[in-house]
Design a protein around this motif. Structure first.
Motif, mmCIF file in Angstrom:
data_model
loop_
_atom_site.group_PDB
_atom_site.id
_atom_site.type_symbol
_atom_site.label_atom_id
_atom_site.label_comp_id
_atom_site.label_asym_id
_atom_site.label_seq_id
_atom_site.Cartn_x
_atom_site.Cartn_y
_atom_site.Cartn_z
ATOM 1 N N ALA A 56 0.819 -1.219 0.000
ATOM 2 C CA ALA A 56 0.000 0.000 0.000
ATOM 3 C C ALA A 56 0.849 1.264 0.000
ATOM 4 C CB ALA A 56 -0.936 0.005 1.206
ATOM 5 N N GLY A 57 2.020 1.200 0.604
ATOM 6 C CA GLY A 57 2.901 2.361 0.641
ATOM 7 C C GLY A 57 3.765 2.493 -0.590
ATOM 8 N N LYS A 58 3.580 1.590 -1.522
ATOM 9 C CA LYS A 58 4.379 1.568 -2.745
ATOM 10 C C LYS A 58 3.430 1.346 -3.923
ATOM 11 C CE LYS A 58 8.149 -0.449 -0.068
ATOM 12 N NZ LYS A 58 9.023 -1.609 0.125
ATOM 13 N N GLY A 59 3.959 1.278 -5.120
ATOM 14 C CA GLY A 59 3.110 1.108 -6.283
ATOM 15 C C GLY A 59 3.010 2.398 -7.057
ATOM 16 N N ASP A 60 1.912 2.614 -7.735
ATOM 17 C CA ASP A 60 1.764 3.832 -8.510
ATOM 18 C C ASP A 60 0.289 4.165 -8.671
ATOM 19 O OD1 ASP A 60 2.640 6.059 -9.861
ATOM 20 O OD2 ASP A 60 3.992 4.939 -11.165
ATOM 21 N N THR A 61 0.023 5.446 -8.949
ATOM 22 C CA THR A 61 -1.321 5.947 -9.215
ATOM 23 C C THR A 61 -1.213 6.895 -10.406
ATOM 24 O OG1 THR A 61 -1.809 5.889 -6.829
ATOM 25 C CG2 THR A 61 -3.342 7.104 -8.239
ATOM 26 N N PRO A 62 -1.515 6.425 -11.604
ATOM 27 C CA PRO A 62 -1.375 7.294 -12.777
ATOM 28 C C PRO A 62 -2.402 8.411 -12.752
ATOM 29 C CG PRO A 62 -2.507 5.286 -13.377
ATOM 30 C CD PRO A 62 -2.071 5.117 -11.950
ATOM 31 N N VAL A 63 -1.992 9.579 -13.209
ATOM 32 C CA VAL A 63 -2.887 10.736 -13.214
ATOM 33 C C VAL A 63 -2.816 11.431 -14.561
ATOM 34 C CG1 VAL A 63 -3.382 12.983 -12.180
ATOM 35 C CG2 VAL A 63 -2.658 11.082 -10.733
ATOM 36 N N ALA A 64 -3.971 11.723 -15.113
ATOM 37 C CA ALA A 64 -4.080 12.496 -16.349
ATOM 38 C C ALA A 64 -5.406 13.231 -16.310
ATOM 39 C CB ALA A 64 -4.011 11.586 -17.567
ATOM 40 N N LEU A 65 -5.433 14.426 -16.890
ATOM 41 C CA LEU A 65 -6.648 15.230 -16.840
ATOM 42 C C LEU A 65 -7.823 14.533 -17.495
ATOM 43 C CD1 LEU A 65 -5.273 18.797 -17.615
ATOM 44 C CD2 LEU A 65 -5.697 17.707 -15.407
ATOM 45 N N ASN A 66 -7.567 13.823 -18.576
ATOM 46 C CA ASN A 66 -8.645 13.157 -19.300
ATOM 47 C C ASN A 66 -8.586 11.639 -19.119
ATOM 48 O OD1 ASN A 66 -9.747 15.566 -20.440
ATOM 49 N ND2 ASN A 66 -8.009 15.615 -21.857
ATOM 50 N N PHE A 67 -8.207 11.215 -17.915
ATOM 51 C CA PHE A 67 -8.061 9.789 -17.623
ATOM 52 C C PHE A 67 -9.362 9.033 -17.878
ATOM 53 C CE2 PHE A 67 -7.472 5.913 -15.291
ATOM 54 C CZ PHE A 67 -6.109 5.684 -15.314
ATOM 55 N N GLN A 68 -10.477 9.577 -17.428
ATOM 56 C CA GLN A 68 -11.766 8.911 -17.591
ATOM 57 C C GLN A 68 -12.067 8.636 -19.063
ATOM 58 O OE1 GLN A 68 -14.193 7.545 -15.998
ATOM 59 N NE2 GLN A 68 -15.957 7.704 -17.357
#
Length: 431
Positions: free
Chosen positions: A381-393
């Motif tokens: 849980a303290g590692k990994g990744d969370t991709p973010v983009a304005l138009n992700f949806q």
């Protein structure tokens, strides 16, 4: 190695600039309307018998009810929970935001949080969060998602990690070691084929949601990360999903599909029932939400998701939660949030029910110590990744997204122009 988080903060700052054109006017602080702001109410907020409203989406209903019921049982304030179908949630929040009708508290899928924060849907909780003695141990991916221009707006509500789960009995039946996780995506495929070869009635090697963009993001991106690849550019405007590591992932799943080791219903699965076959004991191994550990009724193994040649990673998903722009009870809402992050709530409510804690300092709690699988999940849980983009949806999660087109072409059809399909994802990201 499990991929580490932390490099997304700069991206979120850039995203805040890019999304400015979408920003809606932020409502005045609740203190301007006669209420007490969260910051003015002290470290624990106000518990004075107020009724608070809270919205969450259906996939997190179990954890939300546990938290709300426990809070209501020990406080004068009362939280009234509304659970909204997942497919309706974004539209419901959007409509409420436009009519100043948001609840006091609402949760948001972590990939939507940056945009909703920038649009002014959440109140600034920086002073409150910074005042928590354990602030440095709160999951950084969720905090970062809700931070714009240095101001913090959300806390982790429920963490949901994608993990590799396997049915130990089906592994035994297939002659596999039930205590050993597949170390590579190749070994994952071999295990699925071994389970399929048992020819048990109604049992398949593996399953997924091949018509569910969100399911595939949640479970396939970690294989790319574990293999040393990227899924997006640093600024979130370019898709990297035609690169070599991603191609290896598609080839593995195409081979699995052609071999018959994938549950046939996976081809049309849009999300609502994508985990059900594994939970019913009909699938040998699956890339699966960690939040379902407590409701999986048989002995399972748990491990990070492997890459094509090894490594391990996870998608740090789930929901963040904050005080809405429309709430006139921010001080009371903070009372719920501060309690939610307390050891009492994290350990005696979430960990006790085999859910992931949102604080690294509580990862090795007494309940996790009784179950090594929880330690594995909590450490991830303290590692990994969370991709973010304005138009992700639009690029990934929406029905008929270009990401779905790419996957279905590569896995189900074994054809299609990968570079062209990847370019379509980039085109949406750049809009």
């Amino acid at each position: 190695m499990i991929r580490t988080l932390g490099r997304r903060t700069a991206l979120r700052s850039l995203a805040g600039v890019l999304v400015a054109a979408l920003t809606v006017a932020t409502a005045a602080c609740s203190s301007d309307d006669g209420g007490t702001s969260a910051a003015e109410a002290g470290p624990n907020g106000v518990d004075d018998g107020s009724e608070l409203t809270l919205w969450t989406r259906a996939p997190l209903e179990k954890q939300a009810k546990l938290l709300v019921d426990a809070y209501n049982a020990g406080h004068q304030n009362t939280v009234k929970l509304t659970v909204v179908p997942n497919d309706d949630y974004v539209a419901k929040v959007g409509a409420a935001a436009g009519s100043d009708g948001l609840p006091d508290l609402f949760a948001a899928d972590i990939v939507y949080v940056p945009n909703w924060v920038k649009q002014g849907l959440f109140q600034d909780l920086s002073a409150n969060i910074d005042g928590l003695s354990f602030k440095d141990s709160i999951n950084k991916g969720h905090l970062s998602a809700g931070t714009v221009d240095g101001k913090k707006h959300v806390l982790p509500f429920v963490l949901d990690l994608s993990m590799l789960f396997w049915n130990k009995q089906l592994f035994k039946d297939a002659g596999l070691d039930p205590e050993k996780a597949p170390a590579t995506l190749e070994e994952y495929a071999a295990a699925a084929k071994a389970v399929q070869a048992t020819k048990k009635n109604g049992v398949y090697g593996t399953a997924t949601g091949l018509n569910c963009g969100g399911c595939l993001v949640f479970t396939w991106f970690p294989s790319v990360w574990a293999g040393g690849g990227e899924v997006l550019s640093e600024d979130g405007t370019e898709s990297k999903l035609a690169d070599d590591t991603a191609q290896k992932v598609y080839r593995t799943w195409n081979d699995l599909w052609k071999s018959g080791a994938v549950l046939p219903a996976s081809a049309g699965e849009t999300g609502p029932t994508w985990t059900a076959p594994f939970t019913e004991g009909k699938v040998g191994l699956m890339l699966y939400p960690a939040t379902l550990l407590s409701s999986t009724p048989f002995d399972v193994g748990v491990a990070p998701i492997p890459g094509p040649s090894g490594g391990g990673s996870t998608f740090v998903g789930g929901d963040g939660i904050g005080v809405s722009k429309d709430s006139k009870k921010a001080a009371q809402a903070w009372n719920f949030l501060s309690w939610m992050m307390s050891e009492e709530a994290q350990v005696e409510v979430l960990a006790k029910n085999k859910d992931v804690v949102s604080r690294a300092d509580l990862a090795a709690n007494k309940y996790a110590a009784e179950d090594p699988r929880l330690v594995t999940i909590n450490e991830a849980a303290g590692k990994g990744d969370t991709p973010v983009a304005l138009n992700f949806q639009q690029a990934f999660n929406a029905p008929n997204s270009p990401w779905l087109t790419l996957v279905r072409n590569q896995v189900l059809n074994g054809s299609g122009d990968l570079q062209k399909d990847n370019g379509e994802i980039t085109a949406v990201l750049k809009q």
